[in-house]
Design a protein around this motif. Structure first.
Motif, PDB file in Angstrom:
ATOM      1  N   VAL A   1       1.050   2.102 -19.066  1.00 63.51           N
ATOM      2  CA  VAL A   1       0.111   2.885 -18.262  1.00 63.51           C
ATOM      3  C   VAL A   1       0.886   3.510 -17.110  1.00 63.51           C
ATOM      4  O   VAL A   1       2.026   3.129 -16.819  1.00 63.51           O
ATOM      5  N   SER A   2       0.264   4.463 -16.430  1.00 64.04           N
ATOM      6  CA  SER A   2       0.918   5.102 -15.292  1.00 64.04           C
ATOM      7  C   SER A   2       0.923   4.158 -14.093  1.00 64.04           C
ATOM      8  O   SER A   2       0.144   3.192 -14.050  1.00 64.04           O
TER       9      SER A   2
ATOM     10  N   THR B   1      10.521  11.491  -9.037  1.00 64.06           N
ATOM     11  CA  THR B   1       9.249  10.813  -9.295  1.00 64.06           C
ATOM     12  C   THR B   1       8.807  10.988 -10.745  1.00 64.06           C
ATOM     13  O   THR B   1       8.254  10.062 -11.357  1.00 64.06           O
ATOM     14  N   GLY B   2       9.060  12.154 -11.320  1.00 65.69           N
ATOM     15  CA  GLY B   2       8.666  12.401 -12.706  1.00 65.69           C
ATOM     16  C   GLY B   2       9.367  11.454 -13.668  1.00 65.69           C
ATOM     17  O   GLY B   2       8.752  10.936 -14.611  1.00 65.69           O
ATOM     18  N   TYR B   3      10.658  11.211 -13.442  1.00 66.69           N
ATOM     19  CA  TYR B   3      11.409  10.295 -14.303  1.00 66.69           C
ATOM     20  C   TYR B   3      10.895   8.859 -14.127  1.00 66.69           C
ATOM     21  O   TYR B   3      10.809   8.092 -15.089  1.00 66.69           O
TER      22      TYR B   3
ATOM     23  N   ASN C   1       0.822  -1.213   0.000  1.00 62.11           N
ATOM     24  CA  ASN C   1       0.000   0.000   0.000  1.00 62.11           C
ATOM     25  C   ASN C   1       0.856   1.262   0.000  1.00 62.11           C
ATOM     26  O   ASN C   1       0.358   2.356   0.273  1.00 62.11           O
ATOM     27  N   SER C   2       2.141   1.121  -0.284  1.00 61.67           N
ATOM     28  CA  SER C   2       3.046   2.275  -0.277  1.00 61.67           C
ATOM     29  C   SER C   2       2.648   3.285  -1.349  1.00 61.67           C
ATOM     30  O   SER C   2       2.099   2.923  -2.398  1.00 61.67           O
ATOM     31  N   LYS C   3       2.941   4.549  -1.084  1.00 61.71           N
ATOM     32  CA  LYS C   3       2.674   5.594  -2.063  1.00 61.71           C
ATOM     33  C   LYS C   3       3.611   5.440  -3.251  1.00 61.71           C
ATOM     34  O   LYS C   3       4.696   4.872  -3.142  1.00 61.71           O
ATOM     35  N   VAL C   4       3.191   5.991  -4.391  1.00 62.70           N
ATOM     36  CA  VAL C   4       3.985   5.868  -5.607  1.00 62.70           C
ATOM     37  C   VAL C   4       5.360   6.494  -5.418  1.00 62.70           C
ATOM     38  O   VAL C   4       6.381   5.944  -5.851  1.00 62.70           O
TER      39      VAL C   4
ATOM     40  N   GLN D   1       9.504   6.421 -17.107  1.00 67.67           N
ATOM     41  CA  GLN D   1      10.039   5.092 -17.376  1.00 67.67           C
ATOM     42  C   GLN D   1       8.965   4.009 -17.206  1.00 67.67           C
ATOM     43  O   GLN D   1       8.906   3.049 -17.975  1.00 67.67           O
ATOM     44  N   PHE D   2       8.116   4.172 -16.199  1.00 72.63           N
ATOM     45  CA  PHE D   2       7.069   3.182 -15.949  1.00 72.63           C
ATOM     46  C   PHE D   2       6.107   3.113 -17.128  1.00 72.63           C
ATOM     47  O   PHE D   2       5.774   2.026 -17.615  1.00 72.63           O
ATOM     48  N   LYS D   3       5.672   4.274 -17.609  1.00 76.09           N
ATOM     49  CA  LYS D   3       4.726   4.281 -18.730  1.00 76.09           C
ATOM     50  C   LYS D   3       5.384   3.759 -20.000  1.00 76.09           C
ATOM     51  O   LYS D   3       4.749   3.083 -20.823  1.00 76.09           O
ATOM     52  N   LYS D   4       6.682   4.011 -20.154  1.00 77.07           N
ATOM     53  CA  LYS D   4       7.410   3.521 -21.325  1.00 77.07           C
ATOM     54  C   LYS D   4       7.432   1.991 -21.343  1.00 77.07           C
ATOM     55  O   LYS D   4       7.241   1.365 -22.393  1.00 77.07           O
TER      56      LYS D   4
END
Length: 501
Positions: free
Chosen positions: A492-493, A479-481, A464-467, A485-488
């Protein structure tokens, strides 16, 4: 090979029978088929037939007339009825004609296989063609098994129980299962010798256990009676031996419930490797609702990187034993934990080899899901671990690339670069990058990002940790990077991925 003739007016039934069981494995061969009794008699006259499988309702000449005339002409012929008619009158007429069994459509594969095996045994030992006590027992067992599995109507059960003198019409029922380490007919004989009760039936189960079904008007003392009669088998049969008990139920319709409870209880032998009594009611009172406390994967990743098979085997055995003693653990929970471990080994190997391999460890996953003992379950996971290390040893030839992979698995949360790793391993960073790309099929940065994103996906699913916290946990301080990378890699986000899973 004993020769079989099939008689049925439905072509798809005949076609299905050709392939439904391994005839050759039973010492049988199908020599022909016919659409009615008259055509069947012509084939019987033209060739040797040892076993006749026939339907009842057919045009031109029906099955009962065929049986009568075939019996007159060929007294040694073995006959099995396979019919959609479950009327008791047909059964009585067929029994008087000396059939081997009366099977109902749709055919039960195991019942057909068992009937054929029994018939072959009779042919081989030249048993006289008559309705023996053994024949009656086989038919009784078939009726009781259909009752316990919900495959017979109450009316038919009552009729057949009366005709076959089955002592099962009572108010209360209790099912028990005997399971030894090497199930055999001797288990069945030993159970019959132990049971001294007029309303108790003993029969072999298709899954290897011996079924003992108690029937009584009053429920008191039924379980005590079962324990008193059957517990001696725990030491008499080849161990470990299990005695699984359902609960006492009321009404003939509920007999299926106590049987299914006993089947459920016998699965708990996975958690009790030493044998003993497995009481459904007691087991489910102890059962918890929590998930298995899975071992930390970082330990496994480090041992894989070190190629330490011995320590990896010890770690697997220790973790499975720990899960085994976890309060509320169930057989399905333990199997699920083992399956998850195998999936992690598969994921680790695919990540390190940069390949998608859908068939990888499929057989081992099936074996783990069906394991009947802790030893078997442990060995399956250990085998997967060893195969993972062997595959990595073959797929990565350069020691320095192996060192880089091990370092990523252990320290992916830290800041890693070709420059710092090149200095550490005394290799020029440009050469190290080229070598890594050649052997892994992707650049160092691509591999590191994908590895981190895979770890993030697991945390998004299982915590349940925050993103922002997860981003830092896997090595992304911006966090933006991390989002980019995650969406790449995932499409999805992180938030959308968490909602989807």
């Amino acid at each position: 090979m004993h020769r079989v003739l099939i008689v049925d007016d439905e072509p798809f039934i005949i076609e299905g029978l050709y392939y439904i069981i391994d005839w050759a494995g039973l010492g049988l061969t199908i020599v022909g088929h016919a659409a009615n009794g008259e055509a069947a008699l012509q084939q019987l006259a033209a060739q040797q037939v040892d076993i006749l499988i026939t339907d009842i309702s057919m045009p031109v000449m029906g099955g009962l007339e065929l049986i009568r005339r075939a019996r007159e002409a060929y007294p040694s012929l073995k006959i099995v009825v396979l019919s959609g008619y479950d009327e008791f009158d047909y059964l009585k007429q067929a029994m008087r004609s000396g059939i081997e069994n009366y099977l109902l459509k749709p055919v039960n594969v195991e019942e057909l296989r068992s009937t054929m095996a029994s018939t072959v045994d009779k042919l081989r030992t030249s048993v006289s063609d008559r309705w023996t006590d053994e024949d009656v027992d086989i038919l009784r067992h078939a009726i009781v098994y259909r009752w316990l599995t919900g495959a017979i109507s109450p009316r038919e059960l009552k009729e057949r129980a009366t005709a076959l003198e089955l002592p099962i019409l009572a108010r209360h029922y209790l099912a028990a299962l005997i399971r030894s380490s090497q199930p055999s007919e001797s288990d069945y004989r030993a159970a019959r010798a132990c049971v001294h009760h007029p309303q108790t039936l003993v029969l072999p189960n298709l899954t290897g256990e011996t079924i003992v079904l108690y029937a009584a008007e009053e429920p008191e003392d039924m379980k005590a009676l079962a324990l008193a009669q059957l517990k001696p088998l725990l030491t008499e049969l080849e161990g470990p031996v299990y005695l699984a008990l359902g609960t006492v139920v009321e009404g003939a319709r509920a007999a299926q419930v106590t049987y299914e409870q006993a089947l459920d209880a016998v699965q708990y032998r996975l958690l009790h490797p030493g044998g003993g009594v497995l009481d459904y009611e007691a087991l489910h009172q102890q059962e918890g609702e929590g998930e298995a406390d899975m071992p930390a994967w970082e330990v496994y990743a480090r041992l894989i990187a070190m190629r330490d098979k011995l320590q990896l085997d010890e770690q697997i055995a220790a973790d499975i034993q720990r899960l085994l003693t976890q309060p509320g653990m169930t057989p399905s929970g333990l199997r699920h934990a083992a399956v998850e471990l195998i999936v992690r080994f598969k994921t680790e190997l695919q990540q390190l080899r940069s390949l998608e391999e859908p068939e990888l460890y499929r057989e081992e996953l099936q074996q783990a899901a069906a394991s009947a003992s802790v030893i078997e379950l442990t060995q399956v996971v250990q085998r997967v671990a060893g195969q993972t290390i062997d595959a990595l040893a073959k797929s990565v030839k350069s020691p320095v690339v192996e060192q880089v992979l091990a370092r990523i698995a252990a320290d992916y949360r830290q800041s890693l670069s070709l420059k710092t790793l090149g200095q550490e391993y005394k290799v020029h960073p440009v050469y190290l990058g080229q070598l890594f790309h050649k052997e892994m099929g992707e650049s160092f940065t691509e591999y590191l990002n994908r590895y981190r994103i895979d770890q993030a996906k697991q945390l998004l699913r299982n915590s349940n940790s925050k993103v922002q916290e997860i981003a830092r946990e896997v090595g992304y301080w911006e966090t933006g990077y991390f989002y980019k990378q995650f969406k790449k890699h995932v499409g999805v986000s992180p938030m959308d991925y968490r909602e989807l899973t």
